[in-house]
Design a protein around this motif. Structure first.
Motif, PDB file in Angstrom:
ATOM      1  N   LEU A  60      23.366  22.640  15.372  1.00 47.57           N
ATOM      2  CA  LEU A  60      24.816  22.550  15.584  1.00 47.57           C
ATOM      3  C   LEU A  60      25.298  23.692  16.473  1.00 47.57           C
ATOM      4  CD1 LEU A  60      25.931  21.564  11.975  1.00 47.57           C
ATOM      5  CD2 LEU A  60      25.889  20.083  14.007  1.00 47.57           C
ATOM      6  N   HIS A  61      24.749  24.883  16.245  1.00 43.61           N
ATOM      7  CA  HIS A  61      25.087  26.043  17.070  1.00 43.61           C
ATOM      8  C   HIS A  61      24.684  25.765  18.526  1.00 43.61           C
ATOM      9  CE1 HIS A  61      26.076  30.025  18.153  1.00 43.61           C
ATOM     10  NE2 HIS A  61      25.316  30.708  17.329  1.00 43.61           N
ATOM     11  N   THR A  62      23.515  25.147  18.719  1.00 43.57           N
ATOM     12  CA  THR A  62      23.050  24.805  20.064  1.00 43.57           C
ATOM     13  C   THR A  62      24.031  23.854  20.742  1.00 43.57           C
ATOM     14  OG1 THR A  62      20.740  25.046  19.348  1.00 43.57           O
ATOM     15  CG2 THR A  62      21.128  23.851  21.399  1.00 43.57           C
ATOM     16  N   PHE A  63      24.455  22.811  20.031  1.00 46.46           N
ATOM     17  CA  PHE A  63      25.414  21.866  20.607  1.00 46.46           C
ATOM     18  C   PHE A  63      26.713  22.560  21.005  1.00 46.46           C
ATOM     19  CE2 PHE A  63      23.261  18.315  18.055  1.00 46.46           C
ATOM     20  CZ  PHE A  63      22.431  17.983  19.122  1.00 46.46           C
ATOM     21  N   GLY A  64      27.205  23.439  20.134  1.00 44.36           N
ATOM     22  CA  GLY A  64      28.409  24.196  20.459  1.00 44.36           C
ATOM     23  C   GLY A  64      28.218  25.064  21.690  1.00 44.36           C
ATOM     24  N   HIS A  65      27.047  25.660  21.796  1.00 51.83           N
ATOM     25  CA  HIS A  65      26.760  26.516  22.941  1.00 51.83           C
ATOM     26  C   HIS A  65      26.652  25.701  24.227  1.00 51.83           C
ATOM     27  CE1 HIS A  65      25.300  30.082  24.991  1.00 51.83           C
ATOM     28  NE2 HIS A  65      25.649  30.746  23.902  1.00 51.83           N
ATOM     29  N   ILE A  66      26.100  24.503  24.124  1.00 52.19           N
ATOM     30  CA  ILE A  66      26.025  23.624  25.304  1.00 52.19           C
ATOM     31  C   ILE A  66      27.431  23.307  25.800  1.00 52.19           C
ATOM     32  CG2 ILE A  66      25.448  21.278  26.059  1.00 52.19           C
ATOM     33  CD1 ILE A  66      22.938  21.516  24.222  1.00 52.19           C
ATOM     34  N   VAL A  67      28.318  22.951  24.883  1.00 52.29           N
ATOM     35  CA  VAL A  67      29.706  22.659  25.265  1.00 52.29           C
ATOM     36  C   VAL A  67      30.334  23.886  25.927  1.00 52.29           C
ATOM     37  CG1 VAL A  67      32.009  22.139  24.375  1.00 52.29           C
ATOM     38  CG2 VAL A  67      30.029  20.864  23.527  1.00 52.29           C
ATOM     39  N   GLY A  68      30.165  25.055  25.314  1.00 49.88           N
ATOM     40  CA  GLY A  68      30.734  26.276  25.874  1.00 49.88           C
ATOM     41  C   GLY A  68      30.162  26.630  27.238  1.00 49.88           C
ATOM     42  N   LYS A  71      36.709  26.277  32.809  1.00 49.18           N
ATOM     43  CA  LYS A  71      38.014  25.621  32.681  1.00 49.18           C
ATOM     44  C   LYS A  71      38.836  26.421  31.676  1.00 49.18           C
ATOM     45  CE  LYS A  71      35.954  21.200  33.623  1.00 49.18           C
ATOM     46  NZ  LYS A  71      34.798  20.596  33.020  1.00 49.18           N
ATOM     47  N   ALA A  72      39.584  27.371  32.173  1.00 48.43           N
ATOM     48  CA  ALA A  72      40.324  28.290  31.312  1.00 48.43           C
ATOM     49  C   ALA A  72      41.576  27.647  30.724  1.00 48.43           C
ATOM     50  CB  ALA A  72      40.711  29.534  32.097  1.00 48.43           C
ATOM     51  N   PRO A  73      42.006  28.130  29.553  1.00 49.68           N
ATOM     52  CA  PRO A  73      43.172  27.547  28.882  1.00 49.68           C
ATOM     53  C   PRO A  73      44.520  27.957  29.485  1.00 49.68           C
ATOM     54  CG  PRO A  73      42.290  29.334  27.576  1.00 49.68           C
ATOM     55  CD  PRO A  73      41.347  29.142  28.734  1.00 49.68           C
ATOM     56  N   GLY A  79      24.130  32.120  29.326  1.00 46.81           N
ATOM     57  CA  GLY A  79      24.520  30.963  28.513  1.00 46.81           C
ATOM     58  C   GLY A  79      23.424  29.914  28.453  1.00 46.81           C
ATOM     59  N   PHE A  80      22.822  29.605  29.607  1.00 40.95           N
ATOM     60  CA  PHE A  80      21.751  28.604  29.636  1.00 40.95           C
ATOM     61  C   PHE A  80      20.502  29.121  28.926  1.00 40.95           C
ATOM     62  CE2 PHE A  80      23.987  27.127  33.691  1.00 40.95           C
ATOM     63  CZ  PHE A  80      24.735  26.190  33.002  1.00 40.95           C
ATOM     64  N   PHE A  95      31.716  37.898  20.087  1.00 46.73           N
ATOM     65  CA  PHE A  95      32.176  36.545  20.364  1.00 46.73           C
ATOM     66  C   PHE A  95      33.232  36.131  19.352  1.00 46.73           C
ATOM     67  CE2 PHE A  95      28.013  36.880  22.406  1.00 46.73           C
ATOM     68  CZ  PHE A  95      28.379  36.589  23.704  1.00 46.73           C
ATOM     69  N   PHE A  96      32.884  35.284  18.375  1.00 45.46           N
ATOM     70  CA  PHE A  96      33.901  34.850  17.427  1.00 45.46           C
ATOM     71  C   PHE A  96      33.246  34.406  16.120  1.00 45.46           C
ATOM     72  CE2 PHE A  96      32.934  31.653  20.574  1.00 45.46           C
ATOM     73  CZ  PHE A  96      32.629  30.517  19.836  1.00 45.46           C
ATOM     74  N   PRO A  97      34.009  34.437  15.036  1.00 47.96           N
ATOM     75  CA  PRO A  97      33.450  34.168  13.700  1.00 47.96           C
ATOM     76  C   PRO A  97      32.803  32.800  13.539  1.00 47.96           C
ATOM     77  CG  PRO A  97      35.607  35.181  13.484  1.00 47.96           C
ATOM     78  CD  PRO A  97      35.404  34.874  14.948  1.00 47.96           C
ATOM     79  N   PHE A  98      33.320  31.763  14.186  1.00 45.54           N
ATOM     80  CA  PHE A  98      32.760  30.422  14.008  1.00 45.54           C
ATOM     81  C   PHE A  98      31.306  30.388  14.465  1.00 45.54           C
ATOM     82  CE2 PHE A  98      32.272  25.882  15.253  1.00 45.54           C
ATOM     83  CZ  PHE A  98      32.478  25.325  13.995  1.00 45.54           C
ATOM     84  N   ALA A  99      31.030  30.947  15.643  1.00 45.57           N
ATOM     85  CA  ALA A  99      29.653  31.007  16.144  1.00 45.57           C
ATOM     86  C   ALA A  99      28.786  31.874  15.234  1.00 45.57           C
ATOM     87  CB  ALA A  99      29.629  31.555  17.575  1.00 45.57           C
ATOM     88  N   ALA A 100      29.324  33.001  14.816  1.00 40.60           N
ATOM     89  CA  ALA A 100      28.572  33.925  13.963  1.00 40.60           C
ATOM     90  C   ALA A 100      28.206  33.291  12.633  1.00 40.60           C
ATOM     91  CB  ALA A 100      29.387  35.197  13.736  1.00 40.60           C
ATOM     92  N   ALA A 101      29.073  32.456  12.113  1.00 36.41           N
ATOM     93  CA  ALA A 101      28.820  31.832  10.808  1.00 36.41           C
ATOM     94  C   ALA A 101      27.536  31.006  10.820  1.00 36.41           C
ATOM     95  CB  ALA A 101      30.007  30.954  10.406  1.00 36.41           C
ATOM     96  N   PHE A 102      27.269  30.284  11.902  1.00 37.52           N
ATOM     97  CA  PHE A 102      26.048  29.489  11.984  1.00 37.52           C
ATOM     98  C   PHE A 102      24.819  30.386  11.886  1.00 37.52           C
ATOM     99  CE2 PHE A 102      28.968  26.474  14.056  1.00 37.52           C
ATOM    100  CZ  PHE A 102      28.667  25.328  13.340  1.00 37.52           C
TER     101      PHE A 102
END
Length: 130
Positions: free
Chosen positions: A14-22, A28-30, A63-64, A104-111
């Motif tokens: 799941l962490h890998t999938f999130g990293h692929i998206v990121g 594309k900045a917010p 990232g890659f 980075f951020f807590p969501f990524a760290a949690a995995f």
């Protein structure tokens, strides 16, 4: 103790999938302020070790590379055959989780942290018949 290792493997997948998206969407900045930083990271090149690079190219490369590392961890955790490998992998996952929490951020760290805890739990619970 395959169950905690399999759960840890799924968390890392799941962490890998999130990293692929990121990795494929970070450009594309917010908002316009962040977009300016992103654009500057990509457009300002400098010589490094005989090559013209940018901070954006370094960001892409790291990232890659991390996609590969996370996928490798996923596979190793799923197939982990020997106890002697579990401790260093569990400690590495905890280390990675702490770095992700700081930089980075807590969501990524949690995995990573949960996968590390599960891996260390498997290490402690390991019985020779596994």
């Amino acid at each position: 103790m395959k169950t905690p290792l399999r759960i840890a493997s799924i968390l890392m997948l799941l962490h890998t999938f999130g990293h692929i998206v990121g990795a494929f969407t970070w450009k594309k900045a917010p908002n316009p302020s962040i977009q300016k930083v992103v654009d500057d990271m990509q457009s300002n090149h400098f010589a490094f070790m005989g090559k013209q690079v940018s901070l954006g190219s370094f960001f892409d490369g790291f990232g890659f590379t991390m996609i590969g590392v996370l996928l490798l961890l996923t596979i190793i955790l799923w197939q982990l055959p020997e106890r002697k490998f579990i401790l260093p992998i569990g400690l590495f996952l905890l280390f990675m989780g702490i770095i992700e929490l700081i930089y980075f951020f807590p969501f990524a760290a949690a995995f990573s942290l949960l996968a590390g805890i599960l891996t260390l739990y498997a290490f402690i619970q390991w019985k020779p018949s596994n």
